[in-house]
Design a protein around this motif. Structure first.
Motif, PDB file in Angstrom:
ATOM      1  N   SER B   5       0.729  -1.144   0.416  1.00 38.10           N
ATOM      2  CA  SER B   5       0.257  -0.338   0.329  1.00 38.10           C
ATOM      3  C   SER B   5       0.984   2.082  -0.093  1.00 38.10           C
ATOM      4  O   SER B   5       1.853   1.656   1.202  1.00 38.10           O
TER       5      SER B   5
ATOM      6  N   GLU C 168      -5.443   6.767   0.776  1.00 38.05           N
ATOM      7  CA  GLU C 168      -4.781   6.709   1.596  1.00 38.05           C
ATOM      8  C   GLU C 168      -4.998   8.436   2.827  1.00 38.05           C
ATOM      9  O   GLU C 168      -4.921   8.280   4.074  1.00 38.05           O
ATOM     10  N   ASN C 171      -7.164   5.601   4.783  1.00 39.82           N
ATOM     11  CA  ASN C 171      -6.134   4.619   5.746  1.00 39.82           C
ATOM     12  C   ASN C 171      -5.954   5.117   6.581  1.00 39.82           C
ATOM     13  O   ASN C 171      -5.407   4.369   7.568  1.00 39.82           O
ATOM     14  N   SER C 172      -6.153   6.430   6.856  1.00 36.51           N
ATOM     15  CA  SER C 172      -4.821   7.477   7.709  1.00 36.51           C
ATOM     16  C   SER C 172      -6.006   7.264   8.617  1.00 36.51           C
ATOM     17  O   SER C 172      -5.484   8.754   9.538  1.00 36.51           O
TER      18      SER C 172
END
Lengths: 182, 182, 182, 182
Positions: B5, C168, C171-172
Motif C-alpha cells: 500500500s 491514503e 487509511n490514515s
C-alpha cells in the motif's frame, strides 16, 4: 479522385527550399554545430559539420517538424491565424511552448544527449539564431529559431557518436567491428 | 503476506532526505531559480523561488525521478552496478543519456517552456550544479546534477506562469477570474 | 502601436469554443476517461471524469496544443497549407507524426503514466475519437483526434493520482496531510 | 589509475546478453512487431521483423535504456533498492512512471509514429509482454516489459519507413534516389 501517394523526395526538397526562403542556409546551421563542438574536437572541420547537418535533414521526422514550424511562422507573417494564436505566435509569447515541443521532436531523433545543446543555443542565441530572433524584420521566426537550434543540437549529437566510433576503431587498430550507424 | 500500500508521505519524505544526504539543499535549488529568473522579474525574492521549488518537489512524478536517479548514483558510488553500466555512470559517459531522459520527465511536468533553462543550466553549471560536477569527491552525481537542473528549470517555469497571472489580475483591477492553478 | 499583453482568459475561452466548433464536447472526452478508468474504480462517476477533463483543459500548455492543432486542421480543411504539408495533413499520412508530438506534450503535463492510455485510445478509437476519424466528412481532424485522446489520457492520470490520495486519507483516518495538488 | 575508455561493442554485447538472461529472445520481440504490422503489410515476414529489431538494438540510446532498466529490475529482485523505491518497483506501482519514461526514450529514436504502438502493446500485453507481466515468478520486470514494448514499437516504425521507401522506388521504376536511411 486521385489516390494520395507520398513522395519522400518532394518532402525533402520542400524542406530545403523553405529553410532557404526563410533565410537559413545549411552552412549557417553547420556553423552552430562547429560553435558547439569545437571545444571537444580540435580537428573538427566545417565540412564534417555540414555533412552531419545534411544527415539530420534527411530524416522524415525532422522534415515534418521543419515544414510544420515554418508553415505556422508564415501564416503568422500573413496574419492568417485565428485569435489568440496569431498574437501568441506573432509575439513569441513566453508561455507558448509548442515551438519548443516541435523542436524537441527533432532533438529526440538523435537521442537525449542533444537536450543540453538545444537549451544552450536557445538561451545564448549565437549566429543565425540571433539573426532570426531580431524583432522588427518582415518575417516572424517563432518556430524557426527553435527548429534551427534543434537541428544543430542533433547534428552535434551525431558527431559525438561518430567521433567515438572513430576513436574506438583507432584503439582497436582496425580489428573492431563497430558498425553502429546513426 | 502484507499487501502493498503506497504511502505518498513516505515518498515525499524520502525525496527530501535523499536530496540532503547527497548534498543538495532546497535553498541551493532556489538560488538556481533566482539565477535564471532575476533578469526578467526585478522584484523576485528568494522566498518566492523557494516556494516554487517546494511546489515542484511536491509532485509524485518529480519525486519518482529524484529517487530513481539518486539510487543509481548511490549504487555507482558503491560499485554495485553491472559492467558496463557501472563504468558509464561512474564516468558520466558522454553517450549515456538516461540521466537527461529522467531529468526531462521532471521538466515536462511544468511544460515545454522549461527545456531551454534546463539545457542552459546543464551547460553553464552555476552554483550547486558546478559543485555536484566536481570530479574527485567521494560521491558520483551523474544523475543528480541533471535532476537538480531540471527541478530549477521547472520552478522557473512555474514562476513565469504565476507572474503572468498576477500581472493579468493587476491589469483587470481585481475583476479577472484567472484561476489557472499550476 | 499597442503593446502585446496576453489575456489568459481569452486563451481558455478560445480553447473551449474551438473544441465545440470542431465537434468535441467536454462530455465526449469525459466518456473516454470513463472508458479508460471504470475497470479500476467501480465507483467512478461521469461527473468526476468531467471535472478531471476541466482541470486538464485549464492548463495553458494544454490550451496551446489544442489551439495549434485545431488551427492546422482548419487550414487543411481550407486547402491553405503549402505542398506537401497540405497533402500529408489532409491524408493523415502515416509517416507524419507532428500530431502525436503535440498530443504528447499534453500527456506529459500529467506525467508518464498517461502514455499507455494515449496509445491505446489512438489504436482502438472508441467514442468521439472514432467519429473524428471517419473519413469523408467536411472536416479534417488529423490533429484533433490525437489531442482529444491526449486530454482523456491526462484526465485519467489525474484521476489515478486523486484516487490514491483519497485512499491514503481514508487509511490514515483523516490524520494524513497528503496535499499533493496535481 | 586507468583512464576510462568506452568500448561500444561491450555495451552492445551486454545488452543482448542481459535481454536473454531476463528471458527475452530477439525473436520474441520480432513476433510483437509482426503482431503490430501484419494488418498493414500482408507480405511482411518474421525475418524482416527480426532485422528491424536488430537495427533498433544496435543504437546506443536504446542499449543505454535497456541496461539501465534491467539493472533496476535486477536490484529490485535482490531487494537492494532503498525504501520506498524498492516497494514501488517491486510492486509495479501505478503512480511510478520512470519505466515508461525510459521506454519512451527508445520510441523517440524512431520518431513519434511509434507512440501509439507502444501504448497499445503496454495495454494489451500480447506475447512476451504478457509473460513478463505475470506476477509470482522469481524475477521483477517492471522496467523490462515497457522496454520490450518500446523496442517492438520502434522496430514497427522502422518497417513503416522502409516499406514506404520500397513503395516509392517501385513507383518510380528505379529512378528515385530515395536514400533515407533510418
Amino acid at each position: 479522385m486521385k489516390k494520395y501517394s507520398l513522395d519522400s523526395r518532394k518532402v525533402e526538397q520542400a524542406t530545403n527550399e523553405w529553410l532557404q526562403k526563410r533565410g537559413v542556409e545549411r552552412s549557417d546551421i553547420a556553423e552552430l554545430v562547429m560553435y558547439l563542438q569545437q571545444g571537444y574536437y580540435s580537428d573538427l572541420t566545417l565540412e564534417e559539420c555540414l555533412a552531419s547537418v545534411d544527415k539530420v535533414l534527411a530524416k522524415r521526422e525532422v522534415q515534418n517538424a521543419v515544414l510544420t514550424g515554418i508553415q505556422l511562422d508564415l501564416l503568422a507573417d500573413q496574419g492568417q491565424l485565428f485569435s489568440p494564436l496569431q498574437d501568441m505566435i506573432e509575439n513569441d509569447e513566453g508561455l507558448y511552448g509548442c515551438d519548443e515541443v516541435l523542436a524537441l521532436s527533432i532533438v529526440n531523433v538523435y537521442g537525449s544527449i542533444g537536450f543540453t545543446n538545444f537549451g544552450y543555443l536557445d538561451k545564448v542565441k549565437p549566429g543565425i539564431i540571433g539573426k532570426l530572433n531580431e524583432k522588427g524584420g518582415p518575417m516572424i521566426h517563432t518556430f524557426l529559431d527553435d527548429i534551427v537550434g534543434a537541428i544543430a543540437a542533433s547534428a552535434a549529437s551525431s558527431i559525438a557518436h561518430n567521433k567515438q566510433k572513430v576513436a574506438e576503431e583507432r584503439n582497436s587498430q582496425g580489428t573492431a567491428s563497430a558498425d553502429e550507424s546513426k
